[in-house]
Design a protein around this motif. Sequence first.
Motif, PDB file in Angstrom:
ATOM      1  N   TRP A  67     -46.982  77.203  28.335  1.00 10.89           N
ATOM      2  CA  TRP A  67     -46.939  75.748  28.192  1.00 10.89           C
ATOM      3  C   TRP A  67     -47.427  75.358  26.788  1.00 10.89           C
ATOM      4  O   TRP A  67     -48.372  75.957  26.259  1.00 10.89           O
ATOM      5  CB  TRP A  67     -47.832  75.088  29.228  1.00 10.89           C
ATOM      6  CG  TRP A  67     -47.165  73.956  29.942  1.00 10.89           C
ATOM      7  CD1 TRP A  67     -46.720  72.818  29.408  1.00 10.89           C
ATOM      8  CD2 TRP A  67     -46.884  73.901  31.353  1.00 10.89           C
ATOM      9  NE1 TRP A  67     -46.158  72.009  30.372  1.00 10.89           N
ATOM     10  CE2 TRP A  67     -46.249  72.658  31.583  1.00 10.89           C
ATOM     11  CE3 TRP A  67     -47.087  74.748  32.425  1.00 10.89           C
ATOM     12  CZ2 TRP A  67     -45.837  72.253  32.840  1.00 10.89           C
ATOM     13  CZ3 TRP A  67     -46.683  74.357  33.666  1.00 10.89           C
ATOM     14  CH2 TRP A  67     -46.049  73.116  33.869  1.00 10.89           C
ATOM     15  N   THR A  68     -46.758  74.410  26.211  1.00 15.07           N
ATOM     16  CA  THR A  68     -47.197  73.907  24.911  1.00 15.07           C
ATOM     17  C   THR A  68     -48.522  73.171  25.081  1.00 15.07           C
ATOM     18  O   THR A  68     -48.666  72.313  25.956  1.00 15.07           O
ATOM     19  CB  THR A  68     -46.143  72.960  24.321  1.00 15.07           C
ATOM     20  OG1 THR A  68     -44.913  73.664  24.212  1.00 15.07           O
ATOM     21  CG2 THR A  68     -46.570  72.463  22.954  1.00 15.07           C
ATOM     22  N   LYS A  69     -49.493  73.527  24.262  1.00 20.79           N
ATOM     23  CA  LYS A  69     -50.788  72.875  24.369  1.00 20.79           C
ATOM     24  C   LYS A  69     -50.674  71.427  23.902  1.00 20.79           C
ATOM     25  O   LYS A  69     -50.069  71.138  22.876  1.00 20.79           O
ATOM     26  CB  LYS A  69     -51.830  73.617  23.546  1.00 20.79           C
ATOM     27  CG  LYS A  69     -52.206  74.981  24.129  1.00 20.79           C
ATOM     28  CD  LYS A  69     -53.379  75.601  23.382  1.00 20.79           C
ATOM     29  CE  LYS A  69     -53.798  76.920  24.018  1.00 20.79           C
ATOM     30  NZ  LYS A  69     -54.961  77.521  23.325  1.00 20.79           N
ATOM     31  N   GLU A  70     -51.269  70.551  24.685  1.00 23.05           N
ATOM     32  CA  GLU A  70     -51.242  69.133  24.340  1.00 23.05           C
ATOM     33  C   GLU A  70     -52.510  68.473  24.861  1.00 23.05           C
ATOM     34  O   GLU A  70     -53.139  68.941  25.808  1.00 23.05           O
ATOM     35  CB  GLU A  70     -50.009  68.452  24.953  1.00 23.05           C
ATOM     36  CG  GLU A  70     -49.899  68.634  26.453  1.00 23.05           C
ATOM     37  CD  GLU A  70     -48.643  68.006  27.014  1.00 23.05           C
ATOM     38  OE1 GLU A  70     -48.154  67.049  26.403  1.00 23.05           O
ATOM     39  OE2 GLU A  70     -48.169  68.477  28.057  1.00 23.05           O
ATOM     40  N   LYS A  71     -52.906  67.398  24.200  1.00 26.70           N
ATOM     41  CA  LYS A  71     -54.088  66.660  24.602  1.00 26.70           C
ATOM     42  C   LYS A  71     -53.645  65.493  25.483  1.00 26.70           C
ATOM     43  O   LYS A  71     -52.869  64.640  25.058  1.00 26.70           O
ATOM     44  CB  LYS A  71     -54.847  66.145  23.393  1.00 26.70           C
ATOM     45  CG  LYS A  71     -56.155  65.443  23.764  1.00 26.70           C
ATOM     46  CD  LYS A  71     -56.917  64.997  22.519  1.00 26.70           C
ATOM     47  CE  LYS A  71     -58.229  64.311  22.916  1.00 26.70           C
ATOM     48  NZ  LYS A  71     -58.991  63.856  21.720  1.00 26.70           N
ATOM     49  N   LEU A  72     -54.118  65.491  26.717  1.00 25.97           N
ATOM     50  CA  LEU A  72     -53.716  64.478  27.679  1.00 25.97           C
ATOM     51  C   LEU A  72     -54.824  63.452  27.828  1.00 25.97           C
ATOM     52  O   LEU A  72     -55.965  63.796  28.173  1.00 25.97           O
ATOM     53  CB  LEU A  72     -53.408  65.124  29.038  1.00 25.97           C
ATOM     54  CG  LEU A  72     -52.295  66.184  29.021  1.00 25.97           C
ATOM     55  CD1 LEU A  72     -52.152  66.809  30.396  1.00 25.97           C
ATOM     56  CD2 LEU A  72     -50.974  65.558  28.584  1.00 25.97           C
TER      57      LEU A  72
END
Length: 1184
Positions: free
Chosen positions: A147-152
């Motif tokens: 999964w692409t790392k992202e800040k939620l």
Amino acid sequence: MQLKIMPKKKRLSAGRAPLMLFLCQMISALEVPLDPKLLEDLVQPPTITQQSPKDYIIDPRENIVIQCEAKGKPPPSFSWTRNGTHFDIDKDPLVTMKPGSGTLIINIMSEGKAETYEGVYQCTARNERGAAISNNIVIRPSRSPLWTKEKLEPITLRNGQSLVLPCRPPIGLPPPIIFWMDNSFQRLPQSERVSQGLNGDLYFSNVLPEDTREDYICYARFNHTQTIQQKQPISVKVISAKSHRQRPPAFLTPDGNTSRKEELRGNVLSLECIAEGLPTPIIYWIKEDGTLPINRTFYRNFKKTLQIVQVTEADSGNYQCIAKNALGAIHHTISVTVKAAPYWIIAPQNLVLSPEEDGALICRASGNPKPRISWLSNGVPIEIAPDDPSRKIDGDTIIFSKVQERSSAVYQCNASNEYGYLLANAFVNVLAEPPRILTSANTLYQVIANRPALLDCAFFGSPLPTIEWFKDAKGSALREDIYVLHENGTLEIPVAQKDSTGTYTCVARNKLGMAKNDVHLEIKDPTRIIKQPEYAVVQRGSTVSFECKVKHDHTLIPTVTWLKDHGELPSDGRFTVDKDHLVVADVSDDDGGTYTCVANTTLDNVSASAVLSVVAPTPTPAPIYDVPNPPFDLELTDQLDRSVQLSWTPGDDNNSPITKFIIEYEDAMHEPGLWHHQTEVPGTQTTAQLKLSPYVNYSFRVMAENNLGRSLPSEASEQYLTKAAEPDKNPTAVEGLGSEPDNLVITWKPLNGFESNGPGLQYKVSWRQKDGDDEWTSVVVANVSKYIVSGTPTFVPYLIKVQALNDAGFAPEPAVVMGHSGEDLPMVAPGNVRVNVVNSTLAEVHWDPVPLKSIRGHLQGYRIYYWKAQSSLTRNRRHLEKKILTFQGSKTHGMLPGLEPFSHYSLNVRVVNGKGEGPASADKVFSTPEGVPSAPSSLKIVNPTLDSLTLEWEPPSHPNGILTEYTLKYQPINSTHELGPLVDLKIPANKTRWTLKNLNFSTRYKFYFYAQTAAGSGSQITEEAITTVDEGAGKAMASRQVDIATQGWFIGLMCAVALLILILLIVCFIRRNKGGKYPVKEKEDAHADPEIQPMKEDDGTFGEYSDAEDHKPLKKGSRTPSDRTVKKEDSDDSLVDYGEGVNGQFNEDGSFIGQYSGKKEKEPAEGNESSEAPSPVNAMNSFV
């Protein structure tokens, strides 16, 4: 007629396609049998028997295995192409081919990467007769990217708002399976409000405070690599609002009002609509130009997803999803187009031909768009393949004429369009082979009489041989009206008899030769049990014997086996078996059960059973007879969708054999705790095959019954949940009635939970006008019992049907019933109203019926309103209350009873339907004739004198006409109640008072008084009265009383009376001291005048004596005593018995009390208001 199979040979021209198809179907029936000896001699082109799938996704962590197996004679060799060019496996040390096979094994576990071997592979199997090729096998390694790392960012929203949590998993091969869980790896609960879409996103139609959490996690599972990838957790916080506004539905997905969807034939069509709103919307699906296919339509994800399996071109069209809540509804239309990859109509079949024969290969496929057909020969496009003069290509058909051995080859048919392709290999094998019979010679067949006999004759030859059968070397072939010859050469004798025994010869012929084979048939007598074991009841400790005598064919050797309860006999020396008997010595309780004798031969077997019941020995101890003990050890086996086998162990029968077992079931899902009767089985049976209904969570229990009663229930069995299925029945009591003029209310009795057969029970309600050409209108509703159709014309017949459905499908087609839309009030009043007066109290009314169309509803009848307008006598114009009479159905006349005579009446008539009354007809006036009057309202006798009485009266309250006169009749009554002569007197009608003179003094008279009209005499009123006594007579009577008082007998009588009174006073005193309450003058009332009893000053009612604790007086004339009073008995000598309902009051001495009146109220008589004791004269009269 000969019994044979012969292929029909006809030359095929290029222009005769129907004949070509017939020939191809006949010749293609010749298959090379898989007989090892035959295959050793016959050559055969290669045939691909096994290959890897076209789209082959491999696990990059394991070795790559690409399958290619083929058969042929001689055995074929194999080669491969990769991406359209030759693949030299010898140059790659990681690639090997399995010996005797074309399967490739690529060793990437030790070294190498799977990506290196991505590509399109094709296998070729070749021998001297041709070459067969495999499909194009596309090799791709599976991928499971991270999964692409992202800040939620945390999500905060108010209670009631909608929410979409995106998943957006990484693109893998194959696509991953998506699901949502929390940190504890527990699946998040989903409902109509919260659900996961097809794209993996999590949709909230509206949020609630309990949706607040910090661990909404989307997971992607990649099955090929057995890995699971996790998205960063999403935090959601729902703020509770004091008030949140409700809102109508709006779609979260798809966007807009319309969308398009394309699917391939044979796949699963999935359509999705997810809506937000408050309250949570409910989704419905319809197909705009048709109905959803039965048995192929399923609802998923709380009906937000519509799935149609095995989709076809006919499923194309517009599908509409409707989202509805209490505030409104919206819809979205999805235009579905079903395309199709190529699929076979007729796939080419292998041909085995002999030289100079004709044949054809047909390759017919369909698809959308229509596929293109291309031919290959031995793997080479036929356009560049070596020329063969015996073949001709005609589109999807290759026609062969006068083939030679060099015509043998393997042909490939390729049908392709933009969505895929089909590839089929079919060989043409030209062989010249004389007939061969493959069945072993002199095979012996043994068959039991009256059973079918099958004699084999497997054969091969090219051209296809014809088969004939002969019996016992006779010259003529067997006729087909007695025998059946199958295409594989087998001869069937449907019912073999003793005379069927013999030698049968099978003869196979073609143009290259003939072959024959003999087989032998023997018919045996069936095995029978001529003496069966019988039911036995024996005492414990005794010996029992079962007999089983068997008759069999003398050439067969039977074996007789005894079984106990379908198992082997106990290994116990007490059981002995001889030729025809089973003997059990020293019988115990455990020996009870079912004993079966089984006779087996090599050809058949028969059996017979008997039950042994063991009872306690007599005479001691005395057996205890009771109901059986409950069965136990319940077990469920053979669990199928609609049946299950239940077995149990019987409890002790308590010395009375069990006659039957009763099986009950509980539905824990729909009716927990309620047991229903399932079935009954004989007491000798301990298993039962039970029929089940779908979607029921069954538990079973068993009860045993003997002659003394029924046992307690057994323990419940394990639960068994049957699979859901479509409903077996439709709702009952379907009706269609309108509640308003412009609607149709359709009602029905819903199915109960047991009958639903599955979750998601709904009803498809359909209707159309009975007398029109309209199509059925249908709507699917939830599990309710009513649907209202609005906007209907008034009172129109409708055809109605209600069909049940659930998530598994539809119930059978329902019956059609007829109903009507709502009624309205009738529009027309009845006409030509006519009245016929029958008599003074009865009239007959007639009217004309109204037109049926004007009724606008179900005709209930006609209603007559009538009222008395005025009296003919009094001319009183006071309007009286209207009366109503209703006449059911279509009657056009009726009787009006109970009318008042000599009166004017008005009436009108109205028609009545289920809605109410129509307009009234014009008022019709009529009059009733005179009748007899009622009795005079009152009759009083006043001013009594020595020889006269004056009568006063009031006229009748209902004269019912004009009074003409009164009639007065009277007669005297003596002291012995005898009546004297009757005097009849006519009085003018205008009189209300009359004096009678010249009467006898001190005499009682009875009067009869009634009025008359021209119609006759009315009811009479009666009264009695007494003339008074003159003073001279009173004095004379007094002097006589004095003289009498000096007489001894009178003195003695008075003493006796005094003594009696004293005794009564003593008794009363005693009772009073005991707290009793009773009238002290109870005995005196039998002779005394009621007027002189003690009276209350305020209302004149009679008082009563009581103790100091109770001063409640009795009402005047009351005959209901209190708990402690003595009832006053009526006098047997009262003259009131002659009064015929007269309300005058008399003493037992004959003296009159009160004024003369016809009313029930008593008025004090003149001169008789004293409460003193009666005079001596009256006392004297009481003794006369």
